[in-house]
Design a protein around this motif. Sequence first.
Motif, PDB file in Angstrom:
ATOM      1  N   ARG A  87       0.934  -1.250  -0.170  1.00  0.00           N
ATOM      2  CA  ARG A  87       0.011  -0.021   0.038  1.00  0.00           C
ATOM      3  C   ARG A  87       0.741   1.198   0.148  1.00  0.00           C
ATOM      4  NH1 ARG A  87      -5.441   0.863   1.310  1.00  0.00           N
ATOM      5  NH2 ARG A  87      -5.343  -1.213   2.487  1.00  0.00           N
ATOM      6  N   TRP A  88       0.760   2.194  -1.022  1.00  0.00           N
ATOM      7  CA  TRP A  88       1.691   3.007  -1.321  1.00  0.00           C
ATOM      8  C   TRP A  88       1.058   4.186  -2.101  1.00  0.00           C
ATOM      9  CZ3 TRP A  88       7.520   1.799  -2.382  1.00  0.00           C
ATOM     10  CH2 TRP A  88       8.205   3.042  -2.130  1.00  0.00           C
ATOM     11  N   PRO A  89       0.355   5.227  -1.587  1.00  0.00           N
ATOM     12  CA  PRO A  89      -0.164   6.287  -2.360  1.00  0.00           C
ATOM     13  C   PRO A  89       0.670   7.006  -3.511  1.00  0.00           C
ATOM     14  CG  PRO A  89      -0.819   6.196  -0.138  1.00  0.00           C
ATOM     15  CD  PRO A  89       0.444   5.430  -0.247  1.00  0.00           C
ATOM     16  N   ASP A  90       0.232   7.445  -4.601  1.00  0.00           N
ATOM     17  CA  ASP A  90       0.917   7.986  -5.435  1.00  0.00           C
ATOM     18  C   ASP A  90       1.649   9.234  -4.860  1.00  0.00           C
ATOM     19  OD1 ASP A  90       2.232   8.429  -7.999  1.00  0.00           O
ATOM     20  OD2 ASP A  90       0.117   9.282  -8.740  1.00  0.00           O
ATOM     21  N   PHE A  91       3.010   9.461  -5.036  1.00  0.00           N
ATOM     22  CA  PHE A  91       3.767  10.511  -4.544  1.00  0.00           C
ATOM     23  C   PHE A  91       3.862  10.530  -3.020  1.00  0.00           C
ATOM     24  CE2 PHE A  91       1.596  12.459  -8.449  1.00  0.00           C
ATOM     25  CZ  PHE A  91       2.721  12.601  -9.254  1.00  0.00           C
ATOM     26  N   TRP A  92       3.869   9.456  -2.512  1.00  0.00           N
ATOM     27  CA  TRP A  92       4.202   9.511  -0.862  1.00  0.00           C
ATOM     28  C   TRP A  92       5.015   8.302  -0.700  1.00  0.00           C
ATOM     29  CZ3 TRP A  92       3.132  13.757   1.766  1.00  0.00           C
ATOM     30  CH2 TRP A  92       2.259  14.402   1.369  1.00  0.00           C
ATOM     31  N   GLU A 129      10.613  10.551  -7.604  1.00  0.00           N
ATOM     32  CA  GLU A 129      10.154  11.932  -8.112  1.00  0.00           C
ATOM     33  C   GLU A 129      10.034  13.043  -6.860  1.00  0.00           C
ATOM     34  OE1 GLU A 129       7.028  11.003 -11.643  1.00  0.00           O
ATOM     35  OE2 GLU A 129       6.458  10.333  -9.285  1.00  0.00           O
ATOM     36  N   THR A 130       9.883  12.336  -5.519  1.00  0.00           N
ATOM     37  CA  THR A 130       9.652  13.740  -4.574  1.00  0.00           C
ATOM     38  C   THR A 130      10.871  13.732  -3.726  1.00  0.00           C
ATOM     39  OG1 THR A 130       8.458  12.323  -3.009  1.00  0.00           O
ATOM     40  CG2 THR A 130       7.411  13.214  -4.526  1.00  0.00           C
ATOM     41  N   PRO A 131      11.094  14.745  -3.219  1.00  0.00           N
ATOM     42  CA  PRO A 131      12.142  14.759  -1.909  1.00  0.00           C
ATOM     43  C   PRO A 131      11.947  13.847  -0.823  1.00  0.00           C
ATOM     44  CG  PRO A 131      11.261  16.835  -2.454  1.00  0.00           C
ATOM     45  CD  PRO A 131      10.343  15.966  -3.084  1.00  0.00           C
ATOM     46  N   TRP A 132      10.748  13.576  -0.279  1.00  0.00           N
ATOM     47  CA  TRP A 132      10.660  12.465   0.442  1.00  0.00           C
ATOM     48  C   TRP A 132      11.067  11.070   0.204  1.00  0.00           C
ATOM     49  CZ3 TRP A 132       7.511  16.543  -0.319  1.00  0.00           C
ATOM     50  CH2 TRP A 132       6.355  16.107  -1.328  1.00  0.00           C
ATOM     51  N   GLN A 133      10.706  10.795  -1.165  1.00  0.00           N
ATOM     52  CA  GLN A 133      11.017   9.588  -1.650  1.00  0.00           C
ATOM     53  C   GLN A 133      12.873   9.433  -1.718  1.00  0.00           C
ATOM     54  OE1 GLN A 133       9.001   9.439  -5.326  1.00  0.00           O
ATOM     55  NE2 GLN A 133       6.923   8.612  -4.512  1.00  0.00           N
ATOM     56  N   LYS A 134      13.237  10.362  -2.012  1.00  0.00           N
ATOM     57  CA  LYS A 134      14.809  10.555  -2.044  1.00  0.00           C
ATOM     58  C   LYS A 134      15.356  10.423  -0.584  1.00  0.00           C
ATOM     59  CE  LYS A 134      14.931  13.959  -5.889  1.00  0.00           C
ATOM     60  NZ  LYS A 134      15.409  15.234  -6.199  1.00  0.00           N
ATOM     61  N   ARG A 135      14.635  10.826   0.396  1.00  0.00           N
ATOM     62  CA  ARG A 135      15.087  10.990   1.722  1.00  0.00           C
ATOM     63  C   ARG A 135      14.886   9.275   2.214  1.00  0.00           C
ATOM     64  NH1 ARG A 135      13.254  15.594   2.666  1.00  0.00           N
ATOM     65  NH2 ARG A 135      11.090  15.098   3.322  1.00  0.00           N
ATOM     66  N   TYR A 136      13.853   8.814   1.904  1.00  0.00           N
ATOM     67  CA  TYR A 136      13.794   7.210   2.182  1.00  0.00           C
ATOM     68  C   TYR A 136      14.580   6.428   1.596  1.00  0.00           C
ATOM     69  CZ  TYR A 136      10.568   3.077   2.416  1.00  0.00           C
ATOM     70  OH  TYR A 136      10.187   1.618   2.624  1.00  0.00           O
TER      71      TYR A 136
END
Length: 141
Positions: free
Chosen positions: A54-59, A126-133
Amino acid sequence: MWEPGEGGVLRLPSGRLVRGRGLRNPAPTTRPEFGLYLLGKPPPDFGWPAVWVRWPDFWLPADRAATAEAFAEALRRAEDERVEVACGGGRGRTGTALACIAVLDGVPAGEAVAYVRRHYHPHAVETPWQKRYVAKFSSRP
């Protein structure tokens, strides 16, 4: 095994091949033997073994421990199976997952996003929080 030149196929440092793709795109002709699907709702039954995260788009994924286990299973299966990692568009969530799988395969966490962008898709993760993850992924249990 995947063909190395087939669209969306990422070669990991160990030589294992994993295909990333967007589910909104036409389905490739070669079917996977295992799928890891990163979506906000359960995917349809594709006809092969699969794990849904379960992984919402962009999150980010809802359950990080289960997600890490799914990444490890995908890497193990890629040793001798055709493994597919997919989300809606095939870039953000898929790129993030491929980067984490690359970390499990030996790519330093700080270099994994660049590795996936170089070898899979230039706009992956795509997102800064994905890069941090991804950057913090190696420190997770």
